[in-house]
Design an enzyme around this catalytic site. Structure first.
Site, PDB file in Angstrom:
ATOM      1  N   LYS A 153       0.607  -1.136   0.486  1.00 13.35           N
ATOM      2  CA  LYS A 153       0.250   0.273  -0.177  1.00 13.35           C
ATOM      3  C   LYS A 153       0.853   1.439  -0.200  1.00 13.35           C
ATOM      4  O   LYS A 153       2.135   1.505   0.126  1.00 13.35           O
ATOM      5  CB  LYS A 153      -0.660   0.460   1.575  1.00 13.35           C
ATOM      6  CG  LYS A 153      -2.084   0.793   0.703  1.00 13.35           C
ATOM      7  CD  LYS A 153      -2.974   0.777   2.972  1.00 13.35           C
ATOM      8  CE  LYS A 153      -4.248   1.775   2.768  1.00 13.35           C
ATOM      9  NZ  LYS A 153      -4.568   1.205   3.991  1.00 13.35           N
ATOM     10  N   SER A 211      -9.650   1.385   3.321  1.00 10.27           N
ATOM     11  CA  SER A 211      -8.814   2.009   2.482  1.00 10.27           C
ATOM     12  C   SER A 211      -7.335   1.358   1.239  1.00 10.27           C
ATOM     13  O   SER A 211      -7.268   1.527   0.832  1.00 10.27           O
ATOM     14  CB  SER A 211      -7.937   3.287   2.472  1.00 10.27           C
ATOM     15  OG  SER A 211      -7.475   2.485   4.133  1.00 10.27           O
ATOM     16  N   SER A 268      -9.816  -0.969   7.347  1.00  6.51           N
ATOM     17  CA  SER A 268      -9.361  -1.013   5.475  1.00  6.51           C
ATOM     18  C   SER A 268      -8.700  -2.060   5.199  1.00  6.51           C
ATOM     19  O   SER A 268      -8.302  -2.148   4.399  1.00  6.51           O
ATOM     20  CB  SER A 268      -7.968  -0.028   5.799  1.00  6.51           C
ATOM     21  OG  SER A 268      -9.095   1.259   5.787  1.00  6.51           O
TER      22      SER A 268
END
Length: 477
Positions: free
Chosen positions: A85, A160, A184
Site C-alpha cells: 500500500k 482503504s 481497511s
C-alpha cells in the site's frame, strides 16, 4: 475478469515459492517477471497500482538469485514478489499515501514492516492504490482513480487498502501489505475474496507507516490464503524500539490443526440482523462445517454495540484531524472532496467527547471479554451485512450521505478496531453472480493464533480458498 497469463512453474504459496527458489526449481527473476507482467497487463482494467516499480524489482530479483547461487543464507520470503500500500516509507523512494499533497514526498527512512519483509528476502513490485490518506471504506480516490474489484469491475474493492485487495484478488501477487483503522484490511479482503489479518493493536510496529488514528491503526497483510497471511504477519510482528506502542507480546507460533477443544461462537445481535441472504447463508455454512471440528459451535449473545460506530469515529477522526491540521489549514484544495469533508467535520469534535470515547473503550472491551470470550474462544461474524456494492451506489462525492456510506460499510468491522481485537477475514461463500462473501473470525487480545487456526480449517472445509488465481508448481527435475 480473466487474469493475465500465469507463468509455468509458479509455486502455489509463499512458503512453496521460497522453497522452489532455494531448490532452484524456479528463479526469483522468473517469479518477479511473471508478477510484473500480470501487473502491467491488468493495470488498465484494475488500476491496482499507483506505481509499478519494474526496474527496481528486476534488479532485486537478480540479486536474490545470485544469493542462492552463492549459497548465502536465505530468508523466509527470499526472492518472492509482493506489493505494498502506498503508505510505507522506504528510504529514497516516494511515499504518496494516495494523495496529491504527498505525491512527490521522498522518505528518508524505511518503515519497520518493509524493513522486516525485505530482510526476509521479499521483493516489492510497486506501490498499491489506496483511499486518499487511508480515509474511505470504499476505496474511491479522487486523485488516482478507484481500484476495480477483480470479481466485478463495477463493484468497489473496499478500502482503504483497495489496491492490495485488487492485486491479491487478481493473482498479481500472493500477498500485499495493507493497514486497518476501521476495516481497511478486512473490507478489501471481503470485497475481493482474499484473506486479511488485523492483529491486536500493538502487535506490529507502525514506524514509518502513514498515521491516521494512532490509537486504532494496525499494520497487516492481505493474502491469497490464511497460511500466506499468517507467514507475513509472523515476519512483521514483534517489538520495535522505533515504535513505543509496539508491545513485546508472546511471539506468533504455528497454526494448530486440532480444534477439538475450542468453543466457537456465532455472533448474534447486530451481526445477525438485516443480513443479505448470501451473507446469512455463509454464516450458516461456517457453523455447519466447523461443528464436527470443534468442541462446540453455538450462537453467542453480544453486548449492545450500537454506539460503537460513533465512538470509533470520534476517536479516529479526532486523531486524524490532529495529523492533518496544518495541511487542512494551508492546502485544503489539495484534498479530494470526501477526505476534506470528513476532516472538516472532525475539527468540530469537542475535546471532552474525544477523551470520553477513549475512556469508554476500556470499559466496553472489558465487558466484551467478560460476556463473549467467557463463553467462546473465537467469534464468527460477517465482514459486511451485504455484498460488495456497486461503485455508483457509494460514490457520493462530498455529499453528506458519505457518512451513511461509511457507517454502512464499516458497521461490522469498526467495533473490533475500537476494541483493539485481532480479526482474520476470509471468503465464506460466493453469490450466484460470483461475488465474494467475507467472514470475520475474532479472538481475544493477543490470540491471533486461535482466529487464524479456525480460519485455516474453515478455508479448507469450505474448499473456497481465495479468489486469487491458482498457481501450480512444476515437478522438480
Amino acid at each position: 475478469m480473466t487474469a493475465a497469463a500465469v507463468a509455468p512453474g509458479e509455486p502455489a504459496g509463499l512458503a512453496e515459492a521460497t522453497a522452489a527458489i532455494r531448490e532452484r526449481r524456479i528463479s526469483s527473476v522468473e517469479l518477479t517477471q511473471a508478477a510484473l507482467a500480470r501487473a502491467q497487463a491488468l493495470q488498465p482494467a484494475l488500476n491496482a497500482f499507483i506505481a509499478i516499480e519494474a526496474e527496481a524489482a528486476r534488479a532485486a530479483a537478480q540479486v536474490a538469485d545470485e544469493a542462492v547461487a552463492a549459497g548465502r543464507p536465505l530468508g523466509a520470503l527470499h526472492g518472492v514478489p509482493f506489493a505494498h500500500k502506498d503508505m510505507y516509507d522506504r528510504a529514497g523512494r516516494i511515499t504518496g499515501c494516495g494523495s496529491a499533497i504527498r505525491t512527490g514526498h521522498v522518505a528518508s527512512t524505511t518503515s519497520t514492516a518493509m524493513t522486516r519483509l525485505e530482510a526476509a528476502g521479499a521483493i516489492s513490485i510497486g506501490r498499491l492504490n489506496m483511499s486518499e490518506f487511508a480515509m474511505g471504506p470504499t476505496g474511491l480516490n479522487a486523485h488516482h482513480g478507484r481500484a476495480c474489484n477483480p470479481a466485478d469491475p463495477e463493484r468497489v474493492t473496499g478500502g482503504s487498502s483497495s489496491g492490495s485487495g485488487a492485486a491479491v484478488g487478481a493473482g498479481i501477487v500472493r500477498a500485499a501489505l495493507g493497514s486497518d483503522t476501521g476495516g481497511s484490511i478486512r473490507l478489501p479482503a471481503a470485497c475481493c475474496g482474499v484473506v486479511g489479518i488485523k492483529a491486536t493493536q500493538g502487535r506490529v510496529s507502525r514506524h514509518g507507516a502513514m498515521p491516521l488514528s494512532f490509537s486504532q491503526d494496525c499494520i497487516g497483510p492481505l493474502a491469497a490464503s490464511v497460511a500466506d497471511a499468517w507467514l507475513v504477519l509472523r515476519l512483521i510482528a514483534g517489538p520495535d524500539g522505533l515504535d513505543p506502542t509496539c508491545m513485546d507480546a508472546a511471539p506468533l507460533g504455528a497454526l494448530r490443526e486440532d480444534l477439538s477443544d475450542l468453543h466457537i461462537g456465532i455472533g448474534g445481535g447486530m451481526f445477525a440482523e438485516g443480513l443479505a441472504p448470501e451473507v446469512a447463508a455463509a454464516i450458516a455454512d461456517a457453523a455447519r462445517v466447523l461443528s464436527p471440528l470443534a468442541a462446540t459451535v453455538a450462537p453467542v449473545g453480544m453486548p449492545d454495540l450500537s454506539a460503537v460506530a460513533e465512538l470509533a469515529n470520534v476517536v479516529a477522526m479526532s486523531e486524524a484531524a490532529a495529523v492533518h491540521f496544518d495541511w487542512l489549514r494551508d492546502r485544503p484544495q489539495d484534498y479530494g472532496p470526501q477526505p476534506r469533508m470528513r476532516l472538516a467535520q472532525a475539527l468540530a469534535i469537542p475535546a471532552p467527547l474525544y477523551v470520553r470515547a477513549l475512556q469508554i473503550r476500556a470499559v466496553m472491551l472489558s465487558e466484551f471479554i467478560d460476556t463473549v470470550f467467557s463463553r467462546c474462544d473465537v467469534l464468527v461474524v460477517p465482514a459486511m451485512p451485504f455484498l460488495p456494492p456497486l461503485s455508483a451506489e457509494v460514490d457520493v462525492g462530498d455529499d453528506p450521505r458519505m457518512n451513511a456510506v461509511v457507517s454502512a460499510m464499516t458497521s461490522f468491522t469498526r467495533p473490533f478496531s475500537y476494541l483493539g481485537l485481532p480479526v482474520v477475514t476470509l471468503p465464506g461463500g460466493r453469490s450466484a453472480g460470483g461475488l465474494p462473501v467475507g467472514l470475520q473470525i475474532v479472538a481475544a487480545p493477543w490470540r491471533e493464533d486461535l482466529a487464524a487456526s479456525v480460519a485455516a480449517r474453515l478455508e479448507t472445509a469450505l474448499a473456497l480458498g481465495s479468489f486469487a488465481r491458482p498457481l501450480t508448481l512444476r515437478p522438480a527435475a
